[in-house]
Design a protein around this motif. Structure first.
Motif, mmCIF file in Angstrom:
data_model
loop_
_atom_site.group_PDB
_atom_site.id
_atom_site.type_symbol
_atom_site.label_atom_id
_atom_site.label_comp_id
_atom_site.label_asym_id
_atom_site.label_seq_id
_atom_site.Cartn_x
_atom_site.Cartn_y
_atom_site.Cartn_z
ATOM 1 N N PHE A 322 0.770 -1.361 -0.328
ATOM 2 C CA PHE A 322 0.165 -0.016 0.149
ATOM 3 C C PHE A 322 0.786 1.307 -0.085
ATOM 4 N N ILE A 323 0.304 2.688 -0.372
ATOM 5 C CA ILE A 323 0.513 3.627 -0.461
ATOM 6 C C ILE A 323 0.464 4.629 0.580
ATOM 7 N N THR A 324 1.593 5.263 0.835
ATOM 8 C CA THR A 324 0.842 6.135 1.862
ATOM 9 C C THR A 324 2.240 6.901 2.049
ATOM 10 N N LEU A 403 -0.778 -3.944 9.042
ATOM 11 C CA LEU A 403 -0.117 -2.538 9.636
ATOM 12 C C LEU A 403 -0.287 -1.328 9.139
ATOM 13 N N ARG A 404 -1.173 -1.406 8.306
ATOM 14 C CA ARG A 404 -2.187 -0.564 7.517
ATOM 15 C C ARG A 404 -2.755 0.110 8.810
ATOM 16 N N LEU A 405 -3.994 -0.323 9.697
ATOM 17 C CA LEU A 405 -3.965 -0.616 10.825
ATOM 18 C C LEU A 405 -3.361 1.019 12.009
ATOM 19 N N LYS A 406 -2.397 -0.232 11.630
ATOM 20 C CA LYS A 406 -1.344 0.727 13.293
ATOM 21 C C LYS A 406 -0.337 2.637 12.425
ATOM 22 N N ILE A 407 0.020 2.218 11.204
ATOM 23 C CA ILE A 407 0.199 3.227 10.378
ATOM 24 C C ILE A 407 -0.691 4.410 10.552
ATOM 25 N N GLY A 408 -2.087 3.767 10.024
ATOM 26 C CA GLY A 408 -3.063 4.763 10.584
ATOM 27 C C GLY A 408 -3.360 5.300 11.905
ATOM 28 N N HIS A 411 -0.526 8.398 12.844
ATOM 29 C CA HIS A 411 0.148 9.257 11.605
ATOM 30 C C HIS A 411 -1.360 9.525 11.364
ATOM 31 N N PHE A 412 -2.642 9.642 11.214
ATOM 32 C CA PHE A 412 -3.395 9.770 10.557
ATOM 33 C C PHE A 412 -4.854 9.844 11.929
#
Length: 580
Positions: A322-324, A403-408, A411-412
């Protein structure tokens, strides 16, 4: 005139009450002494009122004796506060000048004061003190309001509130039962219900076409931080309905309940199939607010010459990512790699765009492939691509989704102000249990399959979950209403006819006597309230919850019982493999 214990609550008096003689009762929130004059903030569940005690008042000597958390009754006159001391609180324009104070109950020095920041263990041990805090009072009141709104909606739509038994029969599937020994039937046990599933279906067979219940459910399973051994669900069942009708009325129901506490949900919920949810978000309860959808990069990485990736693709595996847009370094990448490895992946690849250049530890091996993604997805400065290759697609999706949720969340957080509501539909009917080497029901074995004669792994179910902000708010399905199909399902999950009759014989018999098509849903009420309260833990919206280890810190449950009680039940307790 009959004397009143209190004439007003502590959130009721306003400027219009100035001059009145009033009687208040509550807890002493705090005491201040300003030049001899005492100011007492009195608290009850409605709010607070400031009380003034002058040294000349006959109440002053009693005021000298009281401390925080004493319960007192105060009589006095309502006066307007000086302009410079007024506040925006409901009682902020007035104060009560005390003429008498009566101590109703003294308080020892408590281990903490309501609202203090202390450990959860201490809060749960002295829950009655914790529940006095404004936050906890508001949470419990919020729970009450949502429960009343739920009943209002369901009653208006013709649903009947019907109770089902707490002492029932132990049945397979699902979590482990809590067992209750029978004194009258030696050697036999009741089970506390994991849900009222069979009883609500029996109610449909009985002709009650719209049922609901605030059902207490019990599951003896390994606990997680936000799971309770006993919990509340709003259980709902309907006859003569299609899946579409259930989804529509339940959307309306949830919108109504949340609107009652000032939360506006979307007018129409999106729908994703289970497959779409897993492929795009790596979860069957996706939180789409963060964006960062998963992409299949397999075709962009064929024949790279980089063995780690080539071997996976040649063996039928997948490359996804995925892109972030986040700060990225080798140290951060190492942390993320360790995280996805905990889900079973072998590693993690990444690159970022910095000053229009591709930066990555693997750029010398995969520069052309990274460039291809840069062009294809129109990447800009600051963009980061995280990707992995793995043979098992489901494991890959789940790891990248986590991982997507962790980053979300890291950071978001600003993106969580919006509300994301959707249905996930078309679940697999069965899933393979590696430990038991057999298929088990994805939801439960009473769910209606869509294509029962297909290969087991291809069968889908008339099952649906409502998702709100990445939380499973509720789940349900259409139910099997044919004995023939029900027996076929039991066979698919490895139950012999003898086992099926032993565990479910009463239900199989009922399926022979005219069964309407029916279906329903169960909402996790604790979770519904926690979301409304903006709380991470359901323990914050349950009056007396258990800890993550299933212990009640307040009462000490579970606890040992007397030998006499055990003997009455014909039970021997085994400790260290020795009977006692």
């Amino acid at each position: 005139m009959k004397k009143l214990f209190r004439t007003h609550n502590c959130n009721e008096l306003t400027k219009s009450d100035v001059g009145k003689e009033v009687v208040l009762a509550g807890w002493v929130e705090r005491i201040r002494d300003l030049g001899g004059i005492k100011f007492i903030v009195l608290r009850d569940r409605y709010g607070t009122t400031q009380v003034v005690v002058n040294p000349s008042s006959s109440a002053y000597s009693i005021a000298q004796e009281i401390s925080r958390e004493y319960v007192v009754q105060i009589k006095g006159e309502v006066r307007e506060r000086p302009e410079e001391t007024k506040t925006n609180s409901p009682t902020g324009e007035i104060e009560v000048y005390a003429s008498s104070i009566k101590i109703l109950s003294e308080s020892k020095l408590p281990p903490f004061y309501p609202g203090d920041s202390v450990s959860e263990e201490l809060r749960l041990k002295y829950r009655y003190i914790d529940l006095r805090s404004d936050k906890m009072q508001q949470n419990i009141i919020l729970r009450h309001k949502m429960a009343q709104a739920a009943r209002e909606f369901l009653n208006k739509h013709g649903f009947l509130e019907i109770e089902t038994p707490y002492l029932t029969k132990s049945t397979p599937e699902g979590a482990r039962d809590f067992l209750v020994p029978s004194r009258l039937q030696k050697g036999k046990f009741y089970a506390l219900p994991q849900s009222p599933q069979l009883f609500k279906q029996l109610l449909m067979i009985s002709g009650f076409d719209k049922y609901y219940q605030f059902a207490r459910c019990f599951r003896d399973e390994d606990l997680r931080a936000d799971r309770q051994p006993e919990f509340t669900q709003i259980d709902i069942e309907m006859s003569f309905v299609t899946e579409e009708e259930i989804l529509n009325i339940m959307e309306e129901f949830v919108r109504f309940v949340y609107k009652s506490v000032g939360i506006v949900l979307p007018e129409k919920f999106d729908r994703l199939t289970y497959e779409e949810a897993m492929e795009k978000y790596g979860s069957d309860k996706p939180d789409r607010r963060y964006g960062m959808e998963l992409h299949d990069f397999t075709e962009d990485f064929r024949n790279t010459g980089f063995k780690v990736i080539d071997n996976v693709i040649e063996n039928g595996g997948t490359v996804k990512g995925f892109i972030t847009n986040i700060p990225m370094s080798r140290k951060i990448a190492s942390e993320y790699e360790a995280y996805v490895k905990s889900f079973g992946l072998g590693g993690l690849l990444w690159f970022k765009i910095d000053n229009n250049e591709i930066i990555s530890p693997t750029a010398k091996f995969l520069a052309k492939n990274y460039e291809k993604l840069r062009t294809k997805y129109k990447l800009k400065n600051g963009d980061v691509v995280l990707l992995a290759a793995f043979k098992e697609r489901e494991t890959l999706n789940i790891a990248l989704g986590a991982l997507r949720l962790k980053i979300g969340k890291e950071h978001f957080e600003n993106k969580t102000k919006v509300i994301d509501a959707l249905w996930v539909i078309d679940f697999p009917f069965l899933e393979w249990n590696q430990d038991e080497q057999r298929y088990v029901a994805k939801h439960h074995p009473f769910t209606l399959p869509k294509n029962i004669d297909d290969e087991p792994h291809k069968i889908t179910a008339h099952a649906y979950d409502m998702i709100l902000n990445g939380n499973e708010l509720g789940g349900g399905s259409l139910r099997i209403f044919s004995r023939e199909i029900q027996e076929k399902v039991f066979d698919l999950i490895g139950l012999t006819k003898e086992e099926a009759n032993e565990k479910f014989g009463f239900f199989l018999e009922a399926l022979q006597y005219g069964v309407p098509p029916h279906g329903g849903i169960a909402f996790g009420f604790d979770r519904m309230v926690a979301i409304a309260a903006n709380s991470e833990s359901i323990r914050d919206v349950i009056a007396f919850p258990k800890t993550a280890s299933g212990v009640c810190q307040l009462t000490g449950a579970p606890s040992e019982v007397t030998q006499q009680q055990l003997e009455e039940l014909s039970i021997n307790v085994v400790k260290n493999k020795e009977k006692i």
